[in-house]
Design a protein around this motif. Structure first.
Motif, PDB file in Angstrom:
ATOM      1  N   ALA A  21      25.364  33.667  49.254  1.00  0.00           N
ATOM      2  CA  ALA A  21      26.247  34.084  48.167  1.00  0.00           C
ATOM      3  C   ALA A  21      26.676  35.529  48.381  1.00  0.00           C
ATOM      4  CB  ALA A  21      25.549  33.938  46.819  1.00  0.00           C
ATOM      5  N   LEU A  22      27.982  35.755  48.261  1.00  0.00           N
ATOM      6  CA  LEU A  22      28.566  37.081  48.435  1.00  0.00           C
ATOM      7  C   LEU A  22      29.225  37.519  47.145  1.00  0.00           C
ATOM      8  CD1 LEU A  22      30.453  36.378  51.800  1.00  0.00           C
ATOM      9  CD2 LEU A  22      28.087  37.187  51.525  1.00  0.00           C
ATOM     10  N   ARG A  23      29.226  38.815  46.927  1.00  0.00           N
ATOM     11  CA  ARG A  23      29.965  39.382  45.796  1.00  0.00           C
ATOM     12  C   ARG A  23      31.026  40.310  46.351  1.00  0.00           C
ATOM     13  NH1 ARG A  23      29.785  39.845  40.397  1.00  0.00           N
ATOM     14  NH2 ARG A  23      30.610  41.723  39.431  1.00  0.00           N
ATOM     15  N   LEU A  24      32.286  40.064  45.949  1.00  0.00           N
ATOM     16  CA  LEU A  24      33.404  40.879  46.388  1.00  0.00           C
ATOM     17  C   LEU A  24      33.904  41.684  45.197  1.00  0.00           C
ATOM     18  CD1 LEU A  24      33.386  38.137  48.174  1.00  0.00           C
ATOM     19  CD2 LEU A  24      35.590  38.972  48.936  1.00  0.00           C
ATOM     20  N   THR A  25      33.908  42.981  45.357  1.00  0.00           N
ATOM     21  CA  THR A  25      34.350  43.879  44.296  1.00  0.00           C
ATOM     22  C   THR A  25      35.628  44.572  44.748  1.00  0.00           C
ATOM     23  OG1 THR A  25      32.026  44.271  43.720  1.00  0.00           O
ATOM     24  CG2 THR A  25      33.676  45.800  42.812  1.00  0.00           C
ATOM     25  N   GLU A  78      43.487  48.754  40.150  1.00  0.00           N
ATOM     26  CA  GLU A  78      44.493  47.859  39.588  1.00  0.00           C
ATOM     27  C   GLU A  78      43.911  46.486  39.274  1.00  0.00           C
ATOM     28  OE1 GLU A  78      47.835  47.675  42.181  1.00  0.00           O
ATOM     29  OE2 GLU A  78      48.114  49.843  42.211  1.00  0.00           O
ATOM     30  N   SER A  79      42.813  46.122  39.905  1.00  0.00           N
ATOM     31  CA  SER A  79      42.192  44.818  39.688  1.00  0.00           C
ATOM     32  C   SER A  79      40.765  45.007  39.207  1.00  0.00           C
ATOM     33  CB  SER A  79      42.195  43.992  40.973  1.00  0.00           C
ATOM     34  OG  SER A  79      41.482  42.787  40.785  1.00  0.00           O
ATOM     35  N   SER A  80      40.392  44.259  38.177  1.00  0.00           N
ATOM     36  CA  SER A  80      39.019  44.312  37.675  1.00  0.00           C
ATOM     37  C   SER A  80      38.298  43.002  37.933  1.00  0.00           C
ATOM     38  CB  SER A  80      39.030  44.603  36.164  1.00  0.00           C
ATOM     39  OG  SER A  80      39.713  43.568  35.474  1.00  0.00           O
ATOM     40  N   THR A  81      38.917  42.103  38.677  1.00  0.00           N
ATOM     41  CA  THR A  81      38.362  40.773  38.887  1.00  0.00           C
ATOM     42  C   THR A  81      37.450  40.742  40.111  1.00  0.00           C
ATOM     43  OG1 THR A  81      40.334  39.762  37.913  1.00  0.00           O
ATOM     44  CG2 THR A  81      38.897  38.329  39.195  1.00  0.00           C
ATOM     45  N   GLY A 108      35.526  36.557  37.910  1.00  0.00           N
ATOM     46  CA  GLY A 108      35.103  37.150  36.651  1.00  0.00           C
ATOM     47  C   GLY A 108      36.080  38.209  36.215  1.00  0.00           C
ATOM     48  N   ALA A 109      36.654  38.031  35.036  1.00  0.00           N
ATOM     49  CA  ALA A 109      37.588  39.006  34.486  1.00  0.00           C
ATOM     50  C   ALA A 109      37.220  39.235  33.032  1.00  0.00           C
ATOM     51  CB  ALA A 109      39.025  38.505  34.597  1.00  0.00           C
ATOM     52  N   GLU A 110      36.599  40.370  32.769  1.00  0.00           N
ATOM     53  CA  GLU A 110      36.154  40.727  31.428  1.00  0.00           C
ATOM     54  C   GLU A 110      35.258  39.619  30.871  1.00  0.00           C
ATOM     55  OE1 GLU A 110      39.593  41.818  29.161  1.00  0.00           O
ATOM     56  OE2 GLU A 110      40.078  43.476  30.498  1.00  0.00           O
TER      57      GLU A 110
END
Length: 197
Positions: free
Chosen positions: A129-133, A138-141, A160-162
């Protein structure tokens, strides 16, 4: 409005545990590219209780998405979103920067580059499992991406968005030789055409 807001990615050799998230993204991109034209079947669910099954096909820059009451046709330049419940077709230019599977599946797994920071968050015998930030403000997703370690193909994608999370569980991901669906306005004579290009 893009489908994302309406509802709201080779090698068969496993990587070593020490390999980075970026290396897994390279393997993912290579695995997808090796398929050529492909088809994906998926289950989509959201934190507000929306659940649906869907499918999409990709061939180069073209794509087609099918879910109940909504279909999206893209010829690589224009995107035609057909909404049966509203009896309308929304036409828009393709967002080539989007990596969202529901906005632009042709680029959904092309994360290699400078847009995201990536880290490995968990690892099992057969999955990672990877998490991409996003690096841009400009993007919070953020994106959570789980890959099959043998094929390097995706098992699930979570956006994930808010307060809203969209989970796409992938049921199958493989080559497709089926004829590619093409949008024809004549197939929707009673639908309102809204062109945002």
């Amino acid at each position: 409005m893009r489908l994302f807001f309406f509802l709201f990615s080779l090698s068969v050799v496993p990587l070593r545990a020490a390999d980075s998230g970026a290396a897994w993204l390279e393997r993912l991109r290579a695995a997808v590219d090796a398929l050529g034209a492909y088809e994906v079947r998926f289950d989509l669910s959201t934190t507000d209780g929306y659940v649906v099954q869907g499918a999409y096909r990709v061939a180069d820059e073209r794509y087609w998405i099918a879910m109940p009451a909504v279909r999206v046709f893209c010829d690589g330049e224009a995107r035609y979103e057909v909404n049966d419940s509203k009896r309308e077709v929304v036409v828009d230019a393709v967002d080539g920067r989007s990596h969202n599977l529901l906005d632009n599946p042709a680029r959904a797994f092309d994360f290699v580059g400078e847009q995201y920071d990536v880290q490995v968050v968990s690892e099992q015998a057969d999955r990672i499992a990877l998490r991409l930030t996003p690096r841009s403000e400009e993007s919070s997703t953020a994106i959570e991406l789980t890959l099959d370690k043998r094929s390097a193909l995706p098992v699930s994608v979570v956006y994930g968005a808010e307060d809203l999370r969209i989970t796409i569980a992938i049921r199958s991901f493989g080559k497709s030789a089926a004829p590619f669906p093409v949008f024809r306005a004549a197939d929707y004579p009673a639908y309102e055409l809204i062109d945002f290009r």
